[in-house]
Write a protein that holds these residues in place. Structure first.
Motif, PDB file in Angstrom:
ATOM      1  N   LEU A  75      59.328  47.188  36.542  1.00 14.13           N
ATOM      2  CA  LEU A  75      58.387  46.761  37.573  1.00 14.13           C
ATOM      3  C   LEU A  75      57.458  45.696  37.006  1.00 14.13           C
ATOM      4  O   LEU A  75      56.870  45.887  35.945  1.00 14.13           O
ATOM      5  CB  LEU A  75      57.541  47.940  38.053  1.00 14.13           C
ATOM      6  CG  LEU A  75      58.278  49.189  38.512  1.00 14.13           C
ATOM      7  CD1 LEU A  75      57.278  50.291  38.856  1.00 14.13           C
ATOM      8  CD2 LEU A  75      59.181  48.874  39.690  1.00 14.13           C
ATOM      9  N   MET A  76      57.342  44.565  37.694  1.00 12.88           N
ATOM     10  CA  MET A  76      56.324  43.589  37.349  1.00 12.88           C
ATOM     11  C   MET A  76      55.151  43.904  38.274  1.00 12.88           C
ATOM     12  O   MET A  76      55.285  43.884  39.504  1.00 12.88           O
ATOM     13  CB  MET A  76      56.821  42.155  37.574  1.00 12.88           C
ATOM     14  CG  MET A  76      55.890  41.094  36.948  1.00 12.88           C
ATOM     15  SD  MET A  76      54.420  40.687  37.896  1.00 12.88           S
ATOM     16  CE  MET A  76      55.155  39.701  39.184  1.00 12.88           C
ATOM     17  N   MET A  77      54.034  44.258  37.671  1.00  9.62           N
ATOM     18  CA  MET A  77      52.850  44.650  38.427  1.00  9.62           C
ATOM     19  C   MET A  77      51.744  43.628  38.204  1.00  9.62           C
ATOM     20  O   MET A  77      51.696  42.982  37.151  1.00  9.62           O
ATOM     21  CB  MET A  77      52.395  46.056  38.016  1.00  9.62           C
ATOM     22  CG  MET A  77      53.460  47.121  38.229  1.00  9.62           C
ATOM     23  SD  MET A  77      52.927  48.795  37.754  1.00  9.62           S
ATOM     24  CE  MET A  77      51.969  49.247  39.211  1.00  9.62           C
ATOM     25  N   GLU A  78      50.865  43.502  39.205  1.00 11.89           N
ATOM     26  CA  GLU A  78      49.801  42.509  39.123  1.00 11.89           C
ATOM     27  C   GLU A  78      48.496  43.106  39.644  1.00 11.89           C
ATOM     28  O   GLU A  78      48.492  43.913  40.577  1.00 11.89           O
ATOM     29  CB  GLU A  78      50.182  41.275  39.946  1.00 11.89           C
ATOM     30  CG  GLU A  78      49.165  40.149  39.851  1.00 11.89           C
ATOM     31  CD  GLU A  78      49.648  38.899  40.559  1.00 11.89           C
ATOM     32  OE1 GLU A  78      50.645  38.311  40.107  1.00 11.89           O
ATOM     33  OE2 GLU A  78      49.030  38.533  41.568  1.00 11.89           O
ATOM     34  N   LEU A  79      47.415  42.655  39.048  1.00  8.78           N
ATOM     35  CA  LEU A  79      46.066  43.063  39.445  1.00  8.78           C
ATOM     36  C   LEU A  79      45.233  41.810  39.666  1.00  8.78           C
ATOM     37  O   LEU A  79      45.245  40.899  38.830  1.00  8.78           O
ATOM     38  CB  LEU A  79      45.428  43.911  38.338  1.00  8.78           C
ATOM     39  CG  LEU A  79      43.948  44.279  38.513  1.00  8.78           C
ATOM     40  CD1 LEU A  79      43.785  45.313  39.613  1.00  8.78           C
ATOM     41  CD2 LEU A  79      43.361  44.791  37.215  1.00  8.78           C
ATOM     42  N   ASP A  80      44.529  41.762  40.796  1.00  9.09           N
ATOM     43  CA  ASP A  80      43.528  40.722  41.040  1.00  9.09           C
ATOM     44  C   ASP A  80      42.178  41.403  40.860  1.00  9.09           C
ATOM     45  O   ASP A  80      41.760  42.206  41.706  1.00  9.09           O
ATOM     46  CB  ASP A  80      43.669  40.139  42.443  1.00  9.09           C
ATOM     47  CG  ASP A  80      42.710  38.983  42.686  1.00  9.09           C
ATOM     48  OD1 ASP A  80      41.688  38.857  41.970  1.00  9.09           O
ATOM     49  OD2 ASP A  80      42.980  38.191  43.601  1.00  9.09           O
ATOM     50  N   THR A  81      41.503  41.103  39.751  1.00 13.27           N
ATOM     51  CA  THR A  81      40.264  41.816  39.421  1.00 13.27           C
ATOM     52  C   THR A  81      39.123  41.480  40.376  1.00 13.27           C
ATOM     53  O   THR A  81      38.110  42.178  40.373  1.00 13.27           O
ATOM     54  CB  THR A  81      39.821  41.513  37.973  1.00 13.27           C
ATOM     55  OG1 THR A  81      39.553  40.108  37.846  1.00 13.27           O
ATOM     56  CG2 THR A  81      40.879  41.940  36.983  1.00 13.27           C
ATOM     57  N   ARG A  82      39.282  40.456  41.205  1.00 12.99           N
ATOM     58  CA  ARG A  82      38.241  40.134  42.188  1.00 12.99           C
ATOM     59  C   ARG A  82      38.282  41.097  43.368  1.00 12.99           C
ATOM     60  O   ARG A  82      37.356  41.155  44.164  1.00 12.99           O
ATOM     61  CB  ARG A  82      38.391  38.695  42.669  1.00 12.99           C
ATOM     62  CG  ARG A  82      38.129  37.677  41.545  1.00 12.99           C
ATOM     63  CD  ARG A  82      38.578  36.327  41.929  1.00 12.99           C
ATOM     64  NE  ARG A  82      40.043  36.344  42.035  1.00 12.99           N
ATOM     65  CZ  ARG A  82      40.793  35.256  42.009  1.00 12.99           C
ATOM     66  NH1 ARG A  82      40.246  34.079  41.900  1.00 12.99           N
ATOM     67  NH2 ARG A  82      42.097  35.354  42.100  1.00 12.99           N
ATOM     68  N   ARG A  83      39.373  41.870  43.490  1.00 10.24           N
ATOM     69  CA  ARG A  83      39.536  42.775  44.632  1.00 10.24           C
ATOM     70  C   ARG A  83      39.279  44.247  44.291  1.00 10.24           C
ATOM     71  O   ARG A  83      39.368  45.096  45.158  1.00 10.24           O
ATOM     72  CB  ARG A  83      40.948  42.636  45.202  1.00 10.24           C
ATOM     73  CG  ARG A  83      41.204  41.265  45.746  1.00 10.24           C
ATOM     74  CD  ARG A  83      42.623  41.150  46.210  1.00 10.24           C
ATOM     75  NE  ARG A  83      42.887  39.782  46.579  1.00 10.24           N
ATOM     76  CZ  ARG A  83      43.481  39.405  47.683  1.00 10.24           C
ATOM     77  NH1 ARG A  83      43.889  40.310  48.540  1.00 10.24           N
ATOM     78  NH2 ARG A  83      43.681  38.143  47.925  1.00 10.24           N
ATOM     79  N   VAL A  84      39.043  44.530  43.022  1.00  8.67           N
ATOM     80  CA  VAL A  84      38.802  45.919  42.613  1.00  8.67           C
ATOM     81  C   VAL A  84      37.573  45.986  41.708  1.00  8.67           C
ATOM     82  O   VAL A  84      37.244  45.017  41.023  1.00  8.67           O
ATOM     83  CB  VAL A  84      40.023  46.530  41.864  1.00  8.67           C
ATOM     84  CG1 VAL A  84      41.243  46.585  42.756  1.00  8.67           C
ATOM     85  CG2 VAL A  84      40.322  45.790  40.588  1.00  8.67           C
ATOM     86  N   LEU A  85      36.932  47.111  41.722  1.00 10.98           N
ATOM     87  CA  LEU A  85      35.814  47.358  40.820  1.00 10.98           C
ATOM     88  C   LEU A  85      36.393  47.897  39.513  1.00 10.98           C
ATOM     89  O   LEU A  85      37.078  48.923  39.524  1.00 10.98           O
ATOM     90  CB  LEU A  85      34.829  48.356  41.435  1.00 10.98           C
ATOM     91  CG  LEU A  85      33.659  48.757  40.558  1.00 10.98           C
ATOM     92  CD1 LEU A  85      32.772  47.538  40.279  1.00 10.98           C
ATOM     93  CD2 LEU A  85      32.855  49.848  41.230  1.00 10.98           C
ATOM     94  N   VAL A  86      36.129  47.205  38.435  1.00 10.03           N
ATOM     95  CA  VAL A  86      36.650  47.625  37.131  1.00 10.03           C
ATOM     96  C   VAL A  86      35.522  48.324  36.379  1.00 10.03           C
ATOM     97  O   VAL A  86      34.542  47.690  35.981  1.00 10.03           O
ATOM     98  CB  VAL A  86      37.175  46.417  36.324  1.00 10.03           C
ATOM     99  CG1 VAL A  86      37.724  46.870  34.983  1.00 10.03           C
ATOM    100  CG2 VAL A  86      38.240  45.668  37.123  1.00 10.03           C
ATOM    101  N   PRO A  87      35.638  49.651  36.198  1.00  5.06           N
ATOM    102  CA  PRO A  87      34.567  50.386  35.525  1.00  5.06           C
ATOM    103  C   PRO A  87      34.503  50.069  34.028  1.00  5.06           C
ATOM    104  O   PRO A  87      35.446  49.536  33.457  1.00  5.06           O
ATOM    105  CB  PRO A  87      34.946  51.853  35.757  1.00  5.06           C
ATOM    106  CG  PRO A  87      36.408  51.849  36.026  1.00  5.06           C
ATOM    107  CD  PRO A  87      36.749  50.510  36.608  1.00  5.06           C
ATOM    108  N   GLU A  88      33.395  50.407  33.432  1.00  2.51           N
ATOM    109  CA  GLU A  88      33.233  50.228  31.990  1.00  2.51           C
ATOM    110  C   GLU A  88      34.169  51.196  31.254  1.00  2.51           C
ATOM    111  O   GLU A  88      34.239  52.381  31.606  1.00  2.51           O
ATOM    112  CB  GLU A  88      31.791  50.509  31.570  1.00  2.51           C
ATOM    113  CG  GLU A  88      30.835  49.389  31.879  1.00  2.51           C
ATOM    114  CD  GLU A  88      31.191  48.080  31.197  1.00  2.51           C
ATOM    115  OE1 GLU A  88      31.505  48.080  29.987  1.00  2.51           O
ATOM    116  OE2 GLU A  88      31.156  47.051  31.890  1.00  2.51           O
ATOM    117  N   PRO A  89      34.857  50.701  30.258  1.00  2.00           N
ATOM    118  CA  PRO A  89      35.734  51.587  29.482  1.00  2.00           C
ATOM    119  C   PRO A  89      34.920  52.503  28.576  1.00  2.00           C
ATOM    120  O   PRO A  89      33.894  52.088  28.033  1.00  2.00           O
ATOM    121  CB  PRO A  89      36.576  50.615  28.656  1.00  2.00           C
ATOM    122  CG  PRO A  89      35.774  49.365  28.579  1.00  2.00           C
ATOM    123  CD  PRO A  89      34.937  49.311  29.824  1.00  2.00           C
TER     124      PRO A  89
END
Length: 190
Positions: free
Chosen positions: A9-23
């Motif tokens: 599977l080639m997967m993609e994320l657009d970080t402008r569309r999701v809230l990325v929490p602090e690791p």
């Protein structure tokens, strides 16, 4: 010689569309930012993660320690290498042992200002503690600092824990491909 086809599977994320929490890391673990002196630690974590794993079967360099070292050298010398998206996690929770590299991720800048996650690797004894999620989130933050908001990765579909992790972060499947692997069987020696 039998041939097996593995779904990828080639997967993609657009970080402008999701809230990325602090690791965050659990107690007993620490971050190590990329530095050329850590190349052997990255290679060791990669080898220990993949040597008995399906991806080690699909990509022979991952099941060989010297192959992992060459791969890390090649990745870190790639013109698109992103040090800020490349991280190592060490286990430091046992005061009687020196720190142990136990998880790694590498990042590249691909064409079109798209990020490419190379390998997310957590050695088996350290799985189930959230290290894979922490690696992904830390790497995503690095991509964002580099001005990259679209991030891609490939994963073997049969690796359900990884696929579920990526989906939970917001990655979506964009393309399906198949990797063909010839299976070698040794005859029993009598």
């Amino acid at each position: 010689m039998p041939v097996t086809h593995f779904k990828r599977l080639m997967m993609e994320l657009d970080t402008r569309r999701v809230l990325v929490p602090e690791p965050t890391l659990p107690d007993g673990y620490e971050w190590a930012a990329w530095h050329p002196s850590t190349i052997d630690e990255h290679a060791r974590a990669k080898f220990e993660s993949f040597r008995d794993d399906l991806d080690g079967e699909l990509f022979s360099c991952l099941s060989d320690e010297s192959g992992c070292r060459r791969l890390m050298y090649d990745i870190s010398h790639n013109h698109g290498f992103l040090s800020q998206a490349t991280w190592l996690i060490r286990f430091v929770g046992n005061p009687f042992l020196r720190s142990l590299p136990c998880a790694t991720i590498q990042g590249l800048r691909k064409q079109g200002n798209v990020g490419g996650v190379q390998n997310v690797a957590v050695i088996p004894e350290h799985r189930g503690f959230g290290l894979g999620r922490a690696l992904m989130l830390q790497s995503i933050k690095g991509y964002q600092l580099a001005g990259i908001h679209r991030i891609r990765l490939e994963v073997t579909a049969a690796n359900r824990p990884a696929v579920n992790l990526y989906r939970s972060i917001g990655f979506e499947v964009r393309r399906i491909s198949y990797r063909t692997v010839e299976q070698f069987f040794e005859a029993d020696a009598f």
